[in-house]
Design an enzyme around this catalytic site. Structure first.
Site, PDB file in Angstrom:
ATOM      1  N   TYR A   1       0.842  -1.211   0.000  1.00 55.93           N
ATOM      2  CA  TYR A   1       0.000   0.000   0.000  1.00 55.93           C
ATOM      3  C   TYR A   1       0.873   1.256   0.000  1.00 55.93           C
ATOM      4  O   TYR A   1       0.626   2.202  -0.749  1.00 55.93           O
ATOM      5  CB  TYR A   1      -0.906  -0.051   1.230  1.00 55.93           C
ATOM      6  CG  TYR A   1      -1.812   1.137   1.432  1.00 55.93           C
ATOM      7  CD1 TYR A   1      -3.008   1.263   0.732  1.00 55.93           C
ATOM      8  CD2 TYR A   1      -1.494   2.137   2.361  1.00 55.93           C
ATOM      9  CE1 TYR A   1      -3.860   2.349   0.946  1.00 55.93           C
ATOM     10  CE2 TYR A   1      -2.335   3.213   2.586  1.00 55.93           C
ATOM     11  CZ  TYR A   1      -3.521   3.317   1.884  1.00 55.93           C
ATOM     12  OH  TYR A   1      -4.357   4.390   2.090  1.00 55.93           O
TER      13      TYR A   1
HETATM   14  N1  LIG Z   1      -9.548   6.360   5.789  1.00 52.99           N
HETATM   15  C1  LIG Z   1      -8.320   6.783   5.976  1.00 52.99           C
HETATM   16  O1  LIG Z   1      -7.920   7.028   7.123  1.00 52.99           O
HETATM   17  C2  LIG Z   1      -7.393   6.996   4.814  1.00 52.99           C
HETATM   18  C3  LIG Z   1      -6.099   7.462   5.079  1.00 52.99           C
HETATM   19  C4  LIG Z   1      -5.219   7.660   4.018  1.00 52.99           C
HETATM   20  C5  LIG Z   1      -5.645   7.445   2.723  1.00 52.99           C
HETATM   21  N2  LIG Z   1      -6.902   6.980   2.482  1.00 52.99           N
HETATM   22  C6  LIG Z   1      -7.297   6.760   1.090  1.00 52.99           C
HETATM   23  O2  LIG Z   1      -8.541   7.384   0.851  1.00 52.99           O
HETATM   24  C7  LIG Z   1      -9.254   6.670  -0.147  1.00 52.99           C
HETATM   25  C8  LIG Z   1     -10.633   6.311   0.353  1.00 52.99           C
HETATM   26  O3  LIG Z   1     -10.464   5.459   1.473  1.00 52.99           O
HETATM   27  P1  LIG Z   1     -11.623   5.084   2.478  1.00 52.99           P
HETATM   28  O4  LIG Z   1     -11.035   5.104   3.824  1.00 52.99           O
HETATM   29  O5  LIG Z   1     -12.846   5.868   2.185  1.00 52.99           O
HETATM   30  O6  LIG Z   1     -11.828   3.543   2.082  1.00 52.99           O
HETATM   31  P2  LIG Z   1     -13.125   2.624   2.170  1.00 52.99           P
HETATM   32  O7  LIG Z   1     -14.100   3.145   3.155  1.00 52.99           O
HETATM   33  O8  LIG Z   1     -12.617   1.237   2.346  1.00 52.99           O
HETATM   34  O9  LIG Z   1     -13.747   2.786   0.717  1.00 52.99           O
HETATM   35  C9  LIG Z   1     -13.033   2.343  -0.381  1.00 52.99           C
HETATM   36  C10 LIG Z   1     -13.813   2.627  -1.646  1.00 52.99           C
HETATM   37  O10 LIG Z   1     -13.095   2.025  -2.751  1.00 52.99           O
HETATM   38  C11 LIG Z   1     -13.953   1.101  -3.432  1.00 52.99           C
HETATM   39  N3  LIG Z   1     -13.211  -0.061  -3.900  1.00 52.99           N
HETATM   40  C12 LIG Z   1     -12.432  -0.894  -3.167  1.00 52.99           C
HETATM   41  N4  LIG Z   1     -11.957  -1.876  -3.941  1.00 52.99           N
HETATM   42  C13 LIG Z   1     -12.454  -1.679  -5.192  1.00 52.99           C
HETATM   43  C14 LIG Z   1     -12.344  -2.359  -6.433  1.00 52.99           C
HETATM   44  N5  LIG Z   1     -11.611  -3.481  -6.559  1.00 52.99           N
HETATM   45  N6  LIG Z   1     -13.001  -1.875  -7.509  1.00 52.99           N
HETATM   46  C15 LIG Z   1     -13.752  -0.757  -7.395  1.00 52.99           C
HETATM   47  N7  LIG Z   1     -13.886  -0.057  -6.265  1.00 52.99           N
HETATM   48  C16 LIG Z   1     -13.262  -0.508  -5.166  1.00 52.99           C
HETATM   49  C17 LIG Z   1     -14.967   0.689  -2.360  1.00 52.99           C
HETATM   50  O11 LIG Z   1     -16.200   0.307  -2.957  1.00 52.99           O
HETATM   51  P3  LIG Z   1     -16.701  -1.187  -3.153  1.00 52.99           P
HETATM   52  O12 LIG Z   1     -16.260  -1.993  -1.987  1.00 52.99           O
HETATM   53  O13 LIG Z   1     -18.170  -0.976  -3.266  1.00 52.99           O
HETATM   54  O14 LIG Z   1     -16.099  -1.619  -4.441  1.00 52.99           O
HETATM   55  C18 LIG Z   1     -15.198   2.005  -1.608  1.00 52.99           C
HETATM   56  O15 LIG Z   1     -16.116   2.814  -2.278  1.00 52.99           O
HETATM   57  C19 LIG Z   1      -8.404   5.431  -0.479  1.00 52.99           C
HETATM   58  O16 LIG Z   1      -7.636   5.673  -1.626  1.00 52.99           O
HETATM   59  C20 LIG Z   1      -7.524   5.299   0.741  1.00 52.99           C
HETATM   60  O17 LIG Z   1      -6.313   4.625   0.454  1.00 52.99           O
HETATM   61  C21 LIG Z   1      -7.785   6.749   3.497  1.00 52.99           C
END
Ligand SMILES: NC(=O)c1ccc[n+]([C@@H]2O[C@H](COP(=O)([O-])OP(=O)(O)OC[C@H]3O[C@@H](n4cnc5c(N)ncnc54)[C@H](OP(=O)(O)O)[C@@H]3O)[C@@H](O)[C@H]2O)c1
Length: 274
Positions: free
Chosen positions: A152
């Site tokens: 990651y």
């Molecule tokens: N939350 C944090 O603290 C944090 C910190 C740093 C960076 N980020 C980044 O922010 C972004 C959003 O993260 P989040 O925390 O909101 O994650 P999340 O709640 O796990 O949501 C991830 C999203 O990506 C979609 N996704 C996952 N695998 C997929 C696939 N194979 N094909 C299509 N869609 C897919 C999921 O939808 P489905 O499951 O419906 O496909 C969901 O809509 C990510 O890039 C993450 O790395 C988050």
């Protein structure tokens, strides 16, 4: 108002819906992409009630062919895409060596290759029209050396480099790019879900609300920012310090309790995912 078109990945849950609502309020019609149709439909209905157009695209971004179908659906249903937000991403929170190679490769595929491939597919149209903006959602995890995130971290740091070069190469032709680098996010998303699952609290002082990410995305496009950092305190200075002193991350992980917390999470994943 002259509405524009945006394609947002990862729109079904977590931070994605926050970004969708902010883009809609800023004058964008949206293609909402992820694998979960019902969640996307619910969000689309909400956005349409607020006056935006919203099209749902159910897609697995780790599938090459599906990306082509996604772009064709987006352009057929909405028209030319002005803005791409590569937000879909995440990590299974397991040890690098405990995952198979294909599980590690899938992390890179989702967090790095899919954003590159979507950008590559949409770029020619943007260049023809002389306008476009690509926003990549990255993470500070790579710089801090946050525990157990080898693949990651590589993908998210790769996304920062990709955005920098893309921006330099195409900006003079009307297509720009921004990277939004996230620290720990509360209220929604993977970090908050893990914390709820483990029965721990996300400390307010060390996290940013999901709404701040949405604001940063809209600002990055409107002000054509190269990079934005979403974390409490002076994010860009912390990022610079981590580049100057690479071992600072390990110290931060130790004193913030990240090592202990992540060791618990990994043990929990080991039990629950076999
Ligand atoms: N939350 C944090 O603290 C944090 C910190 C740093 C960076 N980020 C980044 O922010 C972004 C959003 O993260 P989040 O925390 O909101 O994650 P999340 O709640 O796990 O949501 C991830 C999203 O990506 C979609 N996704 C996952 N695998 C997929 C696939 N194979 N094909 C299509 N869609 C897919 C999921 O939808 P489905 O499951 O419906 O496909 C969901 O809509 C990510 O890039 C993450 O790395 C988050």
């Amino acid at each position: 108002m002259n509405r524009r078109n945006a394609l947002l990945t990862g729109a079904s849950r977590g931070i994605g819906p926050y970004i969708a609502r902010s883009l809609a309020a800023d004058g964008y019609d949206l293609v909402l992409a992820s694998r979960s149709g019902p969640e996307l439909e619910t969000l689309a209905r909400e956005l349409e009630a607020s006056g935006a157009r919203a099209v749902v695209a159910v897609v697995d971004l780790t599938d090459d062919a599906a990306i082509e179908t996604l772009v064709q659906t987006a352009e057929r249903e909405l028209g030319p895409i002005d803005v791409l937000v590569n937000n879909a991403g995440g990590d299974p929170q397991r040890e690098f060596d405990a995952m198979t190679w294909s599980q590690n490769a899938a992390i890179v595929r989702l967090n790095l290759i899919a954003p590159l491939q979507l950008s590559h597919r949409l770029l020619p149209g943007m260049l023809r029209r002389g306008r476009g903006h690509i926003v990549n959602i990255s993470a500070i995890a790579g710089r801090v050396g946050f525990p157990y995130l080898e693949a990651y971290a590589a993908a998210k740091d790769g996304l920062i480099g990709f955005t920098r070069v893309l921006r330099q190469d195409y900006r003079a032709r009307g297509v720009s790019a921004s990277v939004v680098i996230l620290g720990a996010i509360r209220d929604a998303g993977q970090g908050q879900r893990t914390s709820d699952e483990m029965g721990t609290k996300m400390p307010k002082a060390a996290t940013s609300p999901a709404a701040d990410v949405a604001t940063a995305v809209v600002r990055a496009i409107a002000a054509d920012r190269a990079e934005a950092v979403v974390m409490p305190g002076p994010g860009r200075i912390i990022l610079a310090l981590l580049e100057l002193f690479p071992s600072l991350g390990a110290t931060l992980n130790r004193i913030s309790g990240a090592n202990r917390t992540m060791a618990r999470v990994i043990a929990h994943r080991r039990q629950t995912s076999g």
